[in-house]
Design a protein around this motif. Structure first.
Motif, short mmCIF file in Angstrom:
data_model
loop_
_atom_site.label_atom_id
_atom_site.label_comp_id
_atom_site.label_asym_id
_atom_site.label_seq_id
_atom_site.Cartn_x
_atom_site.Cartn_y
_atom_site.Cartn_z
N ASP A 107 0.86 -1.18 0.00
CA ASP A 107 0.00 0.00 0.00
C ASP A 107 0.90 1.24 0.00
O ASP A 107 2.12 1.14 0.20
CB ASP A 107 -0.89 -0.03 1.27
CG ASP A 107 -2.00 1.01 1.23
OD1 ASP A 107 -2.17 1.69 0.21
OD2 ASP A 107 -2.70 1.15 2.25
N ASN B 33 -4.45 -5.81 11.44
CA ASN B 33 -5.84 -5.50 11.14
C ASN B 33 -6.61 -6.81 11.12
O ASN B 33 -6.05 -7.86 10.79
CB ASN B 33 -5.94 -4.81 9.77
CG ASN B 33 -5.17 -3.50 9.78
OD1 ASN B 33 -5.53 -2.57 10.48
ND2 ASN B 33 -4.09 -3.44 9.02
N GLY C 163 -7.67 -5.45 3.84
CA GLY C 163 -7.12 -4.10 3.64
C GLY C 163 -7.85 -3.39 2.50
O GLY C 163 -8.35 -4.02 1.58
N ASP C 164 -7.86 -2.09 2.60
CA ASP C 164 -8.42 -1.27 1.53
C ASP C 164 -7.42 -0.17 1.25
O ASP C 164 -7.14 0.61 2.17
CB ASP C 164 -9.77 -0.68 1.99
CG ASP C 164 -10.55 -0.07 0.84
OD1 ASP C 164 -10.07 -0.15 -0.30
OD2 ASP C 164 -11.62 0.48 1.09
N PRO C 165 -6.79 -0.09 0.11
CA PRO C 165 -7.17 -0.68 -1.18
C PRO C 165 -6.55 -2.05 -1.53
O PRO C 165 -6.74 -2.48 -2.68
CB PRO C 165 -6.71 0.38 -2.18
CG PRO C 165 -5.57 1.07 -1.53
CD PRO C 165 -5.77 0.97 -0.06
N GLU C 166 -5.85 -2.73 -0.65
CA GLU C 166 -5.24 -4.01 -1.04
C GLU C 166 -6.24 -4.93 -1.72
O GLU C 166 -5.95 -5.58 -2.73
CB GLU C 166 -4.67 -4.74 0.19
CG GLU C 166 -3.37 -4.18 0.73
CD GLU C 166 -3.60 -3.06 1.74
OE1 GLU C 166 -4.70 -2.45 1.74
OE2 GLU C 166 -2.69 -2.80 2.52
N GLY D 37 -5.91 6.63 4.43
CA GLY D 37 -6.33 5.23 4.51
C GLY D 37 -5.56 4.34 3.54
O GLY D 37 -5.53 3.12 3.70
N ARG E 95 -9.30 -7.57 9.30
CA ARG E 95 -10.21 -7.41 8.14
C ARG E 95 -9.38 -7.25 6.89
O ARG E 95 -8.16 -7.09 6.97
CB ARG E 95 -11.04 -6.14 8.36
CG ARG E 95 -10.07 -5.02 8.69
CD ARG E 95 -10.56 -3.64 8.62
NE ARG E 95 -9.49 -2.73 9.01
CZ ARG E 95 -8.56 -2.26 8.20
NH1 ARG E 95 -8.58 -2.57 6.93
NH2 ARG E 95 -7.62 -1.45 8.65
N LYS F 132 0.66 4.80 1.89
CA LYS F 132 -0.21 5.49 2.85
C LYS F 132 -0.19 7.02 2.74
O LYS F 132 -1.24 7.64 2.78
CB LYS F 132 0.19 5.09 4.28
CG LYS F 132 -0.18 3.66 4.67
CD LYS F 132 -1.47 3.64 5.48
CE LYS F 132 -1.93 2.25 5.80
NZ LYS F 132 -1.21 1.63 6.91
N TYR G 212 -4.61 -9.37 8.85
CA TYR G 212 -3.76 -8.54 7.97
C TYR G 212 -2.71 -7.83 8.80
O TYR G 212 -2.96 -6.77 9.35
CB TYR G 212 -4.69 -7.60 7.20
CG TYR G 212 -4.16 -6.26 6.71
CD1 TYR G 212 -2.80 -5.98 6.53
CD2 TYR G 212 -5.05 -5.26 6.37
CE1 TYR G 212 -2.36 -4.75 6.07
CE2 TYR G 212 -4.63 -4.02 5.91
CZ TYR G 212 -3.29 -3.78 5.77
OH TYR G 212 -2.87 -2.55 5.33
N1 GLY Z 1 -4.50 -0.49 3.57
C1 GLY Z 1 -4.76 0.15 4.80
C2 GLY Z 1 -5.84 -0.42 5.59
O1 GLY Z 1 -6.69 -1.15 5.09
O2 GLY Z 1 -5.88 -0.17 6.79
#
Ligand code: GLY
Ligand code: AMP
Length: 426
Positions: A214, A287, A291-294, A228, A289, A216, A271
Motif C-alpha cells: 500500500d 488488522n 485491507g483497503d485498497p489491497e 487510509g 479485516r 499510505k 492482515y
Molecule cells: N490499507 C490500509 C488499511 O486497510 O488499513
C-alpha cells in the motif's frame, strides 16, 4: 447451494468484494449495507449503517442471508460477529475479543511480546506525564499511537521531540480521538519498506494471500499526511515465496496460536502490516479485516470462487480448499477528493468512469461515491482504478491511463504507485 450474501461497508474494498462475489455461480441475492454508487451496479444497496448491529441482524434474518461478510473494523469492534453467531447466522470475520488485535494497539503489542512476534520496542501509558518523561528520555524519531480505533488518524510518526510532545497532548490532554486515546502506545521508529500480508483464517489453519504494498501518505515520494491508503500493487516481486513462508511461520502462526490460547480464536482475515527493517521484518500493526485498497488489487488476481473461500473460513474447512491466483500483477490507483485527508467537499459531480473502464483490463471500484440522478463524490477516497497485466509496469501504465480519463473538481492521486517496487532489486 445458492446463497444470499450481505456485505457490510461502503468503501472500495466492499465494491471489490461485491464485484467478485457477483461472479460466483452460487450467488443468490447480493446485498451491500450501506454500499455506494458502485456497489448498486452489482448488488442491491440497503440503507443500514455498518455499525447498526441490530438492524443488520434483523435484515439478515428476514432476507435469509446465508453468509454475511464484514468489511470495516468498527462493526467488528462492536461485536457484530458475536451478535450474528448468537442468532445462528453465518458471518465472515473475527469475534469482538479476537478483533481486539486491531481495535486495541496495546493488546496487540502485549500479545506480540508474549508470542515473540517481531515488532517495534514499545511502552504503554495511561498518564500523560509518564509518557512525556519517556519520550524525553528516548528522543526522536519516535512513534506515538492512540491505542483504540481512530479512523486511521491515531498514529503520529514524530521526527522531532516537539512533534511527539504535540502528539501526546492532542491524544492525552485534548482527547482529539476521544477514548481511543485513553491508552497510548509509544514505540521505536522503524525504517524500511512496508508490506501488507493477508491471511484467510478458519480458526484452525490459515492460507496466505500474495504480498501486497500500500502507499499510505497522500503525496508522491511518501510525503504529507497519512491516509487510509492511496494505491496498491500485488504481488510484490522482491518478496520471495520463502520470505512469505517465513512471515507465515514467524508472524501469522504464533499470533493465531496466542489468540487461541487466550480463548480468542480468530476466524476471518488477519492482515499484519509489516516494515522490512535492516534487522528483519517487524509488525507495525494488525488488522482484523481485508485491507483497503489491497483488496481492490487482490480480487483482480483471485481465480478461486470467493464465496467458496469465505464459506470454508466460516465453516472451519479451509484446509480442504485449494486457492488459485492468476499469474501477473494488479495495481490500484486511488483517486481522492481535493483536501483529503483533511476537510474536503462532497457532492461534486464526477465523470469519465465508463471511459476509464474501456482501457484494457481496467475495473474502477467506487469508494466515496453516491448515485442518485448522477454520480457524485461522497467521501475522501472516491475511486480505485485497478488494472492487471503480465508485468507490473504494464498494469500501472493501464491504471494511470484510465485515471487520466476521470474528471472531477479538486481530484488528486499519487503518480508513483508501484514505483518503489519497480526499482527494488530482487
Ligand atoms: N490499507 C490500509 C488499511 O486497510 O488499513
Ligand atoms: P498503523 O496504523 O499502526 O499501521 O500506522 C499507520 C502508519 O504509520 C503505518 O503504515 C506506518 O507508515 C506508520 N508507522 C506506524 N508505526 C510505525 C513505526 N513504529 N515506525 C515507523 N512508521 C510507523
Amino acid at each position: 447451494m445458492k446463497q444470499n450474501v450481505l456485505i457490510i461497508g461502503s468503501g472500495g474494498r466492499e465494491h471489490a468484494l461485491a464485484w467478485k462475489l457477483a461472479q460466483s455461480p452460487r450467488i443468490g441475492k447480493l446485498f451491500v449495507a450501506p454500499g455506494n454508487g458502485g456497489t448498486c451496479q452489482v448488488a442491491e444497496n440497503i440503507p443500514i449503517e455498518a455499525t447498526d448491529i441490530d438492524g443488520l441482524v434483523q435484515f439478515a434474518e428476514k432476507n435469509e442471508i446465508g453468509l454475511t461478510v464484514v468489511g470495516p473494523d468498527d462493526p467488528l469492534a462492536l461485536g457484530i460477529v458475536d451478535a450474528f453467531r448468537a442468532r445462528g447466522l453465518r458471518i465472515f470475520g473475527p469475534t469482538r475479543a479476537a478483533a481486539e488485535i486491531e481495535s486495541s494497539k496495546a493488546f496487540a503489542k502485549e500479545l506480540m511480546s508474549e508470542a515473540e512476534v517481531p515488532t517495534a520496542s514499545f511502552r504503554i501509558f495511561l498518564k500523560h506525564d509518564e509518557a512525556l518523561a519517556y519520550i524525553h528520555e528516548h528522543g526522536a524519531p519516535i512513534v506515538v499511537k492512540a491505542s483504540g480505533l481512530a479512523l486511521g488518524k491515531g498514529v503520529y510518526v514524530c521526527k522531532t521531540l516537539a512533534q511527539a510532545e504535540t502528539a501526546l497532548s492532542e491524544i492525552m490532554l485534548d482527547h482529539v480521538h476521544k477514548n481511543a486515546g485513553d491508552e497510548v502506545v509509544v514505540e521505536e521508529f522503524l525504517d524500511g519498506q512496508e508490506i501488507s500480508i493477508h491471511a484467510f483464517c478458519d480458526g484452525k489453519t490459515f492460507v496466505l494471500l500474495p504480498p501486497a504494498q500500500d502507499h499510505k501518505p497522500i503525496r508522491d515520494g511518501d510525503e504529507g499526511k497519512n491516509t487510509g491508503g492511496m494505491g496498491t500493487i500485488a504481488p510484490v516481486s522482491w518478496v520471495s515465496a520463502d520470505m512469505l513462508q517465513t512471515f507465515g511461520q514467524q508472524i501469522v502462526r504464533p499470533t493465531l496460536e496466542m489468540l487461541a490460547k487466550r480463548g480468542r480464536r480468530f476466524t476471518g482475515l488477519l492482515y499484519p502490516g509489516l516494515k522490512m527493517t535492516s534487522s528483519g521484518p517487524k509488525v507495525l500493526e494488525f488488522n482484523a479485516r481485508f485491507g483497503d485498497p489491497e483488496t481492490q488489487s487482490y480480487l483482480r488476481l483471485l481465480k478461486t470462487d470467493l464465496l467458496d473461500i469465505l464459506e470454508t473460513c466460516v465453516d472451519g474447512t479451509l484446509a480442504e480448499l485449494v486457492i488459485e491466483w492468476h499469474s501477473g500483477f494488479a495495481a490500484c490507483v486511488v483517486i481522492a477528493s481535493g483536501g483529503y485527508p483533511d476537510e474536503y467537499k462532497k457532492g461534486v459531480p464526477l465523470r469519465g468512469v465508463a471511459e476509464a473502464e474501456r482501457v484494457s483490463s481496467v475495473v474502477v471500484f467506487h469508494a466515496g461515491t453516491s448515485f442518485e440522478d448522477e454520480l457524485k463524490t461522497s467521501g475522501g477516497r472516491v475511486l480505485g482504478v485497478s488494472a492487471t497485466s503480465d508485468t507490473l509496469r504494464n498494469a500501472l501504465d493501464r491504471a494511470y491511463e484510465a485515471a487520466q480519463l476521470i474528471q472531477f473538481e479538486g481530484m488528486q492521486y499519487r503518480h508513483d504507485i508501484g514505483a518503489k517496487a519497480l526499482t527494488t532489486a530482487f
